[in-house]
Structures are given as structure tokens and as C-alpha cells.
Design a protein around this motif. Structure first.
Motif, short mmCIF file in Angstrom:
data_model
loop_
_atom_site.label_atom_id
_atom_site.label_comp_id
_atom_site.label_asym_id
_atom_site.label_seq_id
_atom_site.Cartn_x
_atom_site.Cartn_y
_atom_site.Cartn_z
N VAL A 1 0.84 -1.19 0.00
CA VAL A 1 0.00 0.00 0.00
C VAL A 1 0.88 1.24 0.00
O VAL A 1 1.81 1.35 0.80
N ILE A 2 0.61 2.13 -0.93
CA ILE A 2 1.21 3.46 -0.95
C ILE A 2 0.13 4.45 -0.54
O ILE A 2 -0.91 4.52 -1.20
N LEU A 3 0.35 5.16 0.54
CA LEU A 3 -0.65 6.12 1.01
C LEU A 3 -0.11 7.53 0.84
O LEU A 3 1.02 7.83 1.23
N ILE A 4 -0.94 8.39 0.22
CA ILE A 4 -0.58 9.79 0.00
C ILE A 4 -1.47 10.65 0.88
O ILE A 4 -2.70 10.59 0.76
N ARG A 5 -0.87 11.40 1.77
CA ARG A 5 -1.62 12.30 2.66
C ARG A 5 -1.25 13.74 2.30
O ARG A 5 -0.07 14.12 2.33
N THR A 6 -2.26 14.54 1.96
CA THR A 6 -2.02 15.93 1.57
C THR A 6 -2.55 16.86 2.65
O THR A 6 -3.38 16.47 3.49
N PRO B 1 -9.64 6.44 -3.33
CA PRO B 1 -9.81 7.57 -2.42
C PRO B 1 -10.23 7.02 -1.05
O PRO B 1 -11.20 6.26 -0.98
N TYR B 2 -9.52 7.40 0.00
CA TYR B 2 -9.76 6.76 1.29
C TYR B 2 -10.42 7.69 2.29
O TYR B 2 -11.48 7.41 2.83
N ARG B 3 -9.76 8.82 2.57
CA ARG B 3 -10.35 9.83 3.45
C ARG B 3 -10.28 11.18 2.71
O ARG B 3 -9.79 11.26 1.59
N GLN B 4 -10.73 12.22 3.38
CA GLN B 4 -10.84 13.51 2.71
C GLN B 4 -9.52 13.95 2.09
O GLN B 4 -9.49 14.46 0.98
N ASN B 5 -8.42 13.75 2.79
CA ASN B 5 -7.13 14.18 2.25
C ASN B 5 -6.13 13.02 2.20
O ASN B 5 -4.93 13.22 2.28
N GLU B 6 -6.66 11.79 2.07
CA GLU B 6 -5.79 10.62 1.97
C GLU B 6 -6.21 9.76 0.79
O GLU B 6 -7.41 9.52 0.57
#
Length: 436
Positions: free
Chosen positions: A158-163, A188-193
Motif C-alpha cells: 500500500v502506498i498512502l498519499i496524505r495531503t 480515495p480513502y479519506r478527505q485528504n488521503e
């Protein structure tokens, strides 16, 4: 999904024969039930799909029980087997079927149920969101959901991108990026993830190339700050939640590695158990124990120890401390739920016994016995409440006419009222109201 069947037959020998035949057909058969007074109690305590009942047990006076079943358990199919007098009385009960012989072709009764709840198809997005979350599925269930809904092949990273904020442009950049890489799925996982799943046993170099490409495109095409975390590679569908937790942990390590960075979880030891350990199942274990639900608590215990046993090289002293942590959580819950106890004084939970455990099985058996004792204590406390409730009903001169009204007036549930009546009177709430 298994179909759970309850056989109700006052003839113990015939009932055993029916249960044996059902078991051979692949149904999950519930324990013996010899009389009608037990049926409604069981329906409030067990997951039942079909009730198969000897027709000889039904008389005209049992019609109110069947009518109540249609109101309170409408999805449960009741099959009456045998020659039944005045069978026209059952014609308006949609959940009741009549057959003169023990039904060897029960599938025709199961089909509506299967269409409603067993063969529910999840989209790939729904299935992966479920597996990525802190789910309560066992290994076979997780594997079946992945196989049914997705073409992803184990193992997974899993590559997770958090902005720091999200907008359509971030999602578009990520979508454009993975379109150029094989074996990737954007979620798309969460609002900014955002999560990218890489399947088919990728190596870390390939995951790093994808992450580096994402980093470059986010820097070029957006003005958001971000961090990118990469999990370890895991081979099981039920461990996707652990990949997500590892990637989240890596994303959070910006104090060490800086903003706008690609961070591998490999900076932590491969023997780290924190992210594969199902802490959500430990929470359920404690809750079930405090409710006196021994079976579900032990199910969660087995799931936890399956994970512990899968970790190679864990020191016994660490395993004992994990068990100690669960024990502390049980005591915390007990002290907050039951004010009359300062603590639970149970002989089976001697810390000396735990800390001298030499094997994982000894630690498991210690905690298993402790859970059974805790749940037993809680059940006894709950029984006091049930007894008080039944006493209140017994001396009452004005009991509402319907079961729902009765439960509402008592400030509890219909199931709890039913268990209180069953415990003290071996009868169900509907019969109690009929005879009041």
C-alpha cells in the motif's frame, strides 16, 4: 455464507436424524430444541435463518406464536413438517411453509434468503475499502470478498498519499500517474488521503519508482504539501488493513524525514508487531466479555492469537505482556461498568501464573480462562437485573398489550425482556402476555 437451521422436534430421536441429514447437506445446524417455549428465546440469542419444526407440535393455540414470529422475525423462514390439522390457519403467514415430508430440497426455502443477504456483490471499491479498514473478517471471508470483487493478486503493498488539503486536481494527478504503471489500483480513502494498492508481489524498488513519480507530479502540478508512505508487502487479503496502518505510520514520520517525502515503513524492524496486531478485535473482545458474550469474546481471542502465532521470533516475555495488556483492559472495563466492584478478584487471573508462562499455549489458556470467568461474573450481575425485571412484571397490575410497548415502558429491549421471562418462567414474552 452458511445457512443456520434450528430443528424443533419433541421426538429427540427424529430430531437428531433431521439435524444429521441437514449437517451432511452443508447447513450449520444449531443445538437440540425439544419444545416451542425455547424457540423464541433461541431466536433472540442466535443467528437463525430457517426453523424446521415437527408439525405435531403445532396446535391452534400456537397460532399467536407464529403471528408474533412474522412481526418480530420476518426474515426467518419457518417450515412445518408433517400432517397438520387446519392448515388453512397458516395461509396468511408469509414466513411459514408447510410440507408433509422432511424436505430434502431445502434449497427452495433458502433461495429468497440467498438473494437478499448471501450473494450481495460488492464493487471493487467497496470490497477494498472494507478490507483496508479495521475489519472483523476471518481469513476465508476476506479472501472470498477479494476474489469476488477484484482481480488483484496477492501479495500487496500500500502506498498512502496524505495531503494538507484536497481538491480535484490532486485526484486527477494521481489517476494520471498510476495509469502509466502496471498492477496498481487507486482508492480515495479519506478527505485528504489516497491509497494506491500495488498487487502481484511487487518489489520495493517498483513501489519506490511509483512513489517517486507521484512525488514529482504532485510537486509540479499542485501546490499542496504532502507525505507518501509505503507499507511492507503482505500476501493475505485479511492483512491489507495492516498494510494501510503501516503506510499511515510512515506518512506520519515527517518529523524524522521531512515534508514532501517518500517514506518506507522499513525504517522500523520487520519483526514489529504493532501494525499487524488487531487492536480493534481486542476492543471487541473486551466489549463482548463485559456483555457476558463468551463465544464471541473467544472468537476474537482466537483471531488475535492467530496473528501472534504468525509472527516469528516473538519472545515469550513479550507475548505474556500482550496478554497482560488485554487483562488490564478487561479490568478497566469492569471497573467502569460495574461500580460495585473495585476490581474483579478471580483466582484464575493470578499475575504470577501469567508472568511465568513458558509457551504461547500457556498464555492463551490463561487468558481464555480469564475471559470465561470475567464473562461469567458479568452474566451473574446481568442476571440480577433480569430477576428484578421479572419481579417487576410479576407484581405489575397494568402490563401493556404488545411486546414492543412492554419493552419501551421498561426502558430496555424486547430481547432482554424475553430472556428475563425465559430465565424465570421458561416461557417467551408473547406467551407471557397472552396469559397475563
Amino acid at each position: 455464507m452458511k445457512i443456520n437451521v434450528l430443528v424443533v422436534n419433541e421426538n429427540s430421536s427424529e430430531g437428531s436424524s433431521w439435524r444429521e441429514r441437514l449437517g451432511k447437506k452443508g447447513y450449520t445446524v444449531l443445538p437440540e430444541c425439544l419444545n416451542m417455549s425455547d424457540v423464541f428465546y433461541i431466536l433472540t440469542q442466535e443467528k437463525v435463518h430457517i426453523v424446521i419444526c415437527a408439525g405435531s407440535m403445532f396446535k391452534e393455540e400456537t397460532i399467536p406464536l407464529l403471528e408474533s414470529s412474522q412481526i418480530y422475525f420476518p426474515r426467518i423462514k419457518i417450515v412445518l413438517v408433517g400432517i397438520i390439522d387446519k392448515d388453512y390457519l397458516f395461509s396468511n403467514l408469509s414466513n411459514v411453509a408447510l410440507t408433509k415430508w422432511f424436505p430434502s430440497e431445502l434449497e427452495k426455502y433458502c433461495d429468497p434468503l440467498a438473494m437478499a443477504s448471501v450473494n450481495v456483490k460488492l464493487s471493487t471499491h467497496q470490497a477494498l475499502s472494507l478490507l483496508m479498514d479495521d475489519h472483523y473478517l476471518n481469513g476465508d471471508e476476506a479472501k472470498a470478498i477479494l476474489k469476488q470483487s477484484s482481480k488483484l493478486t496477492p501479495g500487496f503493498a500500500v502506498i498512502l498519499i496524505r495531503t494538507d488539503f484536497t481538491n480535484d486536481n490532486v485526484y486527477k494527478v494521481l489517476g494520471d500517474c498510476i495509469s502509466t504503471h502496471m498492477k496498481t489500483f487507486l482508492l480515495p480513502y479519506r478527505q485528504n488521503e489516497f491509497i494506491i494498492i500495488v498487487d502481484d508481489s511487487p518489489d520495493m524498488e517498483y513501489c519506490g519508482l511509483i512513489a517517486a513519480d507521484i512525488r514529482a507530479k504532485l510537486l509540479k502540478n499542485t501546490n499542496t504539501m504532502f507525505s507518501i508512505g509505503i507499507s511492507r508487502i503482505r500476501d493475505k487479503a485479511e492483512e491489507l488493513f495492516a498494510c494501510r496502518k503501516e503506510a499511515e505510520r510512515a506518512c506520519s514520520a515527517t518529523h524524522m524525514f521531512g515534508k514532501n517525502s517518500v517514506i518506507f515503513i522499513n525504517y522500523l524492524s520487520p519483526n514489529d508487531i504493532e501494525y499487524i496486531y488487531p487492536s480493534h478485535k481486542e476492543k471487541r473482545l473486551v466489549e463482548a466479555t463485559m456483555d457476558g458474550d463468551t463465544d464471541y469474546a473467544l472468537e476474537m481471542l482466537d483471531e488475535i492469537f492467530d496473528v501472534i502465532k504468525s509472527r516469528e521470533g516473538l519472545r515469550q516475555s513479550l507475548i505474556n505482556k500482550i496478554v497482560l495488556g488485554i487483562l488490564v483492559s478487561l479490568n478497566t472495563a469492569a471497573s467502569s461498568r460495574v461500580s460495585v466492584y473495585e476490581k474483579m478478584n478471580l483466582d484464575s487471573l493470578s499475575l504470577k501464573t501469567l508472568m511465568t508462562a513458558k509457551t504461547i499455549d500457556e498464555a492463551y489458556n490463561f487468558l481464555r480462562q480469564g475471559i470465561c470467568d470475567f464473562a461469567g461474573e458479568m452474566e451473574e450481575i446481568t442476571d440480577v437485573t433480569r430477576d428484578a425485571l421479572f419481579h417487576k412484571l410479576s407484581v405489575s397490575k397494568d402490563v401493556p398489550g404488545t411486546a414492543d410497548e412492554l419493552a419501551a415502558n421498561l426502558g430496555t429491549t424486547l430481547c432482554f425482556v424475553n430472556t428475563a421471562i425465559y430465565k424465570n418462567n421458561k416461557s417467551d414474552v408473547f406467551s407471557f402476555l397472552e396469559n397475563f
